[in-house]
Design a protein around this motif. Structure first.
Motif, PDB file in Angstrom:
ATOM      1  N   GLU A 135       0.832  -1.210   0.000  1.00 17.80           N
ATOM      2  CA  GLU A 135       0.000   0.000   0.000  1.00 17.80           C
ATOM      3  C   GLU A 135       0.865   1.258   0.000  1.00 17.80           C
ATOM      4  N   GLN A 136       2.010   1.169   0.721  1.00 20.37           N
ATOM      5  CA  GLN A 136       2.897   2.333   0.790  1.00 20.37           C
ATOM      6  C   GLN A 136       3.582   2.581  -0.562  1.00 20.37           C
ATOM      7  N   VAL A 137       3.887   1.471  -1.254  1.00 18.88           N
ATOM      8  CA  VAL A 137       4.467   1.603  -2.602  1.00 18.88           C
ATOM      9  C   VAL A 137       3.469   2.295  -3.525  1.00 18.88           C
ATOM     10  N   ALA A 138       2.203   1.865  -3.451  1.00 14.23           N
ATOM     11  CA  ALA A 138       1.147   2.466  -4.290  1.00 14.23           C
ATOM     12  C   ALA A 138       0.995   3.957  -3.972  1.00 14.23           C
ATOM     13  N   ALA A 139       1.027   4.286  -2.681  1.00 16.60           N
ATOM     14  CA  ALA A 139       0.895   5.689  -2.266  1.00 16.60           C
ATOM     15  C   ALA A 139       2.080   6.519  -2.775  1.00 16.60           C
ATOM     16  N   GLN A 140       3.253   5.898  -2.753  1.00 17.10           N
ATOM     17  CA  GLN A 140       4.452   6.623  -3.222  1.00 17.10           C
ATOM     18  C   GLN A 140       4.387   6.872  -4.734  1.00 17.10           C
ATOM     19  N   LEU A 141       3.873   5.903  -5.473  1.00 18.03           N
ATOM     20  CA  LEU A 141       3.720   6.076  -6.925  1.00 18.03           C
ATOM     21  C   LEU A 141       2.766   7.236  -7.228  1.00 18.03           C
TER      22      LEU A 141
END
Length: 301
Positions: A135-141
């Protein structure tokens, strides 16, 4: 060859704040260590070229120093290396680590990249995805998408190999058609002495106080096979610091720390050269070398 199967060759570079994972990603793509890595900023000081050989392409990755607001003449020269590299490559990857919020430093670099983005495609690369949940990767993208208009956005992890080959495909797709630029077996065009100096500096960076890495420079005074031995290389190197207090830190109690640096560096150099190595390492003071044009030239900047 049809255009769909034509061989491509060209240059890519990764940019980003210091410690954004650029060198580790370069090493992962090349498949071996060509750039030194450290958790200290400003580890990379030269544009190191790593060469990725594929049947359909030859991708030359230029690993650059982290772009930053310079406080010394050395800092200005490192930034010059970065900007010069941008003007010469075919594709650029802006690296932002997944475990750190997109910040002013990233926006500063993106604003600089926007000036070249019309002629050179820029990919947004979220690095170190192994350190955070999905989820954090998605938010960073999503956060990175707001920074500038990227040609592509891709999350990767150099540590576990996640999407490293996907990133290679995206970079290769943006290279011009052309023949190999380097012979098949080469993984870097750096002279061996430069790589050896960098390996010594990497070993010296481990475990020193935060302010010290910028003050460390290494030169190779002499490097040659030992006379009468084809299995031994003698390396004589000087490790420079700026003040006598720093010399004490590098040497450690009764020279123990320097001995550890020498042992670790020697192991890495032997791996690089494929030979046994005798490493003769001494510490010298070059007062305020980061701010002195004459000393910077002598130390290779």
């Amino acid at each position: 060859m049809t255009s769909s199967t034509a061989h491509r060759s060209g240059f890519a570079c990764f940019v980003g704040r210091p410690n954004a994972g650029k060198s580790t990603l370069t090493n992962a793509l090349v498949g071996t260590k060509v750039a030194i890595t450290s958790n200290k900023p400003q580890t990379t000081r030269h544009a190191i070229r790593g060469i990725v050989h594929r049947d359909d392409a030859q991708l030359v990755i230029v690993d650059t120093p982290g772009l930053h607001r310079p406080r010394t003449l050395l800092g200005q020269r490192l930034n010059d290396v970065v900007r010069e590299t941008w003007s010469e490559v075919d594709v650029i990857g802006l690296c932002v680590p997944a475990d750190q919020k997109v910040g002013p430093g990233d926006r500063f670099i993106a604003a600089e990249l926007a000036k070249v983005a019309q002629r050179t495609p820029v990919l947004g690369v979220v690095t170190k995805t192994d350190l955070v949940p999905q989820e954090q990767v998605a938010a960073q993208l999503l956060a990175l998408q707001e920074v500038m208009d990227f040609a592509e956005l891709v999350p990767v992890s150099a540590v576990d190999g996640f999407q490293v080959s996907t990133l290679a495909d995206l970079l290769v797709a943006r290279l011009p058609e052309g023949p190999q630029l380097y012979p098949g077996g080469e993984l870097t065009d750096e002279p061996e002495a430069t790589l050896v100096a960098e390996l010594i500096r990497e070993a010296a960076l481990e475990g020193v106080r935060d302010e010290l890495p910028h003050s460390i420079a290494v030169t190779i005074e002499e490097m040659a096979p030992r006379e009468g031995r084809d299995d031994m290389v003698d390396v004589h190197a000087l490790l420079y610091v700026e003040r006598s207090s720093q010399k004490g830190i590098v040497l450690g109690h009764r020279g123990e720390r320097l001995k550890r640096v020498g042992t670790e560096a020697r192991k890495q150099i032997e791996r690089l050269l494929g030979s046994r190595v005798y490493l003769d390492l001494h510490v010298k003071i070059a007062k305020d070398w980061q701010r002195d044009p004459k000393q910077l030239r002598r130390l290779g900047f």
